[in-house]
Scaffold this motif. Sequence first.
Motif, PDB file in Angstrom:
ATOM      1  N   THR A 198      52.864  -0.068  -6.807  1.00  0.00           N
ATOM      2  CA  THR A 198      53.119  -0.924  -7.957  1.00  0.00           C
ATOM      3  C   THR A 198      53.924  -2.125  -7.481  1.00  0.00           C
TER       4      THR A 198
ATOM      5  N   ASP B  18      55.899  -5.407  -8.699  1.00  0.00           N
ATOM      6  CA  ASP B  18      56.557  -5.951  -9.885  1.00  0.00           C
ATOM      7  C   ASP B  18      57.212  -7.275  -9.496  1.00  0.00           C
TER       8      ASP B  18
ATOM      9  N   PRO C 160      58.261 -10.701 -14.732  1.00  0.00           N
ATOM     10  CA  PRO C 160      57.584 -10.653 -16.035  1.00  0.00           C
ATOM     11  C   PRO C 160      56.292  -9.868 -16.011  1.00  0.00           C
ATOM     12  N   THR C 161      55.695  -9.710 -14.847  1.00  0.00           N
ATOM     13  CA  THR C 161      54.433  -8.980 -14.758  1.00  0.00           C
ATOM     14  C   THR C 161      54.490  -7.972 -13.613  1.00  0.00           C
ATOM     15  N   SER C 162      53.642  -6.978 -13.721  1.00  0.00           N
ATOM     16  CA  SER C 162      53.504  -5.988 -12.649  1.00  0.00           C
ATOM     17  C   SER C 162      52.088  -5.433 -12.690  1.00  0.00           C
ATOM     18  N   PHE C 163      51.657  -4.897 -11.572  1.00  0.00           N
ATOM     19  CA  PHE C 163      50.346  -4.256 -11.530  1.00  0.00           C
ATOM     20  C   PHE C 163      50.383  -3.115 -10.520  1.00  0.00           C
TER      21      PHE C 163
ATOM     22  N   TYR D 260      59.489  -4.461  -5.699  1.00  0.00           N
ATOM     23  CA  TYR D 260      60.025  -5.408  -6.669  1.00  0.00           C
ATOM     24  C   TYR D 260      60.371  -6.706  -5.953  1.00  0.00           C
TER      25      TYR D 260
ATOM     26  N   HIS E 236      54.501 -17.285 -10.828  1.00  0.00           N
ATOM     27  CA  HIS E 236      53.912 -16.650 -12.021  1.00  0.00           C
ATOM     28  C   HIS E 236      52.733 -17.463 -12.546  1.00  0.00           C
TER      29      HIS E 236
END
Length: 356
Positions: free
Chosen positions: A74, A76, A79-82, A198, A354
């Motif tokens: 994951t 991160d 504001p967004t993560s996938f 992160y 972003h």
Amino acid sequence: MYDVIVVGARCAGAPTAMLLARKGYRVLLVDKATFPSDTMSSHFLQAWGAAHLKRWGILERIVATGCPEIRSRTIDVGPTSFTEAVEPTDGVAACYAPRRIILDQILVNAAVEAGVDLREGFHVQELLWEEEQVTGIRGFQVGGKEISEKATLVIGADGKRSVVARLVQAPTYSVAPTFTCGYYSYWSGVSLEGQEIYQRDQRAIITFPTNDKKVVVAVQWPSVQFDEVRRDIKGHFLETLEQYTPHLATRLREGEQAERFVGTGDLPNFFRRSYGPSWALAGDAGHCKDPILAHGMSDAFRDAQLLADAVENGISNTCSLQEALADYEQRRNEDAAPLYEFNCQMARLEAPSHDG
């Protein structure tokens, strides 16, 4: 008289020695450490690195230690993560993060099983030379007398501060500055399925599961903050988690820190010339980069395979040994250069974009 002496018996040296012994060469493997022993490391193995272990018949030994498969990551960026699945490589669809005290012992055992002569606690003092060509090593085991051993080739697989590299005066190139410093520790009682990364402005936080049902948590800061961070490691570490990843900090509070912090500000980025008259370098001794993308162990396994194949070509007279070693460095660089540039970019710890 040995065919090859390998200095350094961890992720680069032990597999190189093992592969050469499997090819029928007489190999001496020395290390100043004794095994099992731990070492500072990101100790994350990419799927393509694990694929090397599978081909060598060693991956199942890692799995048997209880080292969990890591099948997803994951990412991160605030504001967004996938979350994405680990891309399979040669039938391996997982990453692994074995503790080095476990992994390195397995690698050393595999080398010895292949017929390698192992000398632990051996300190190399100097190289032997004849007419500007390396012919062996001289050193000692703790409490023992000075010993000299000769070989057709000496390989330095002894890390970023390689004694072999220093003694042959191997030049560096494509050098980038030190970008980060970092510390990590282990937590128990924390549930974690895959790797979590992160990306923040001037911070990187990474966590993944390892042996003994523990998880690794690592934080990286800009290198200029090293002196400040090391004066209060725990304070800076926990403050970073609370500020940048409060949900991860909450999960860690539900568990327990199981071991001390480990870290450094010595995270150089370079390539070294990795061959010369009867010498070669592998692993971090020949190419080192910031651990932010955690490719060091996988790189070491790649080098081991490339170098063992090159040595066979050179010693068996398919071509000259010098030509074979030059080809090894070229192949390594062709494989490593694109990732090196991206790794340096990520290690700058710039704010993630972003856009879109």
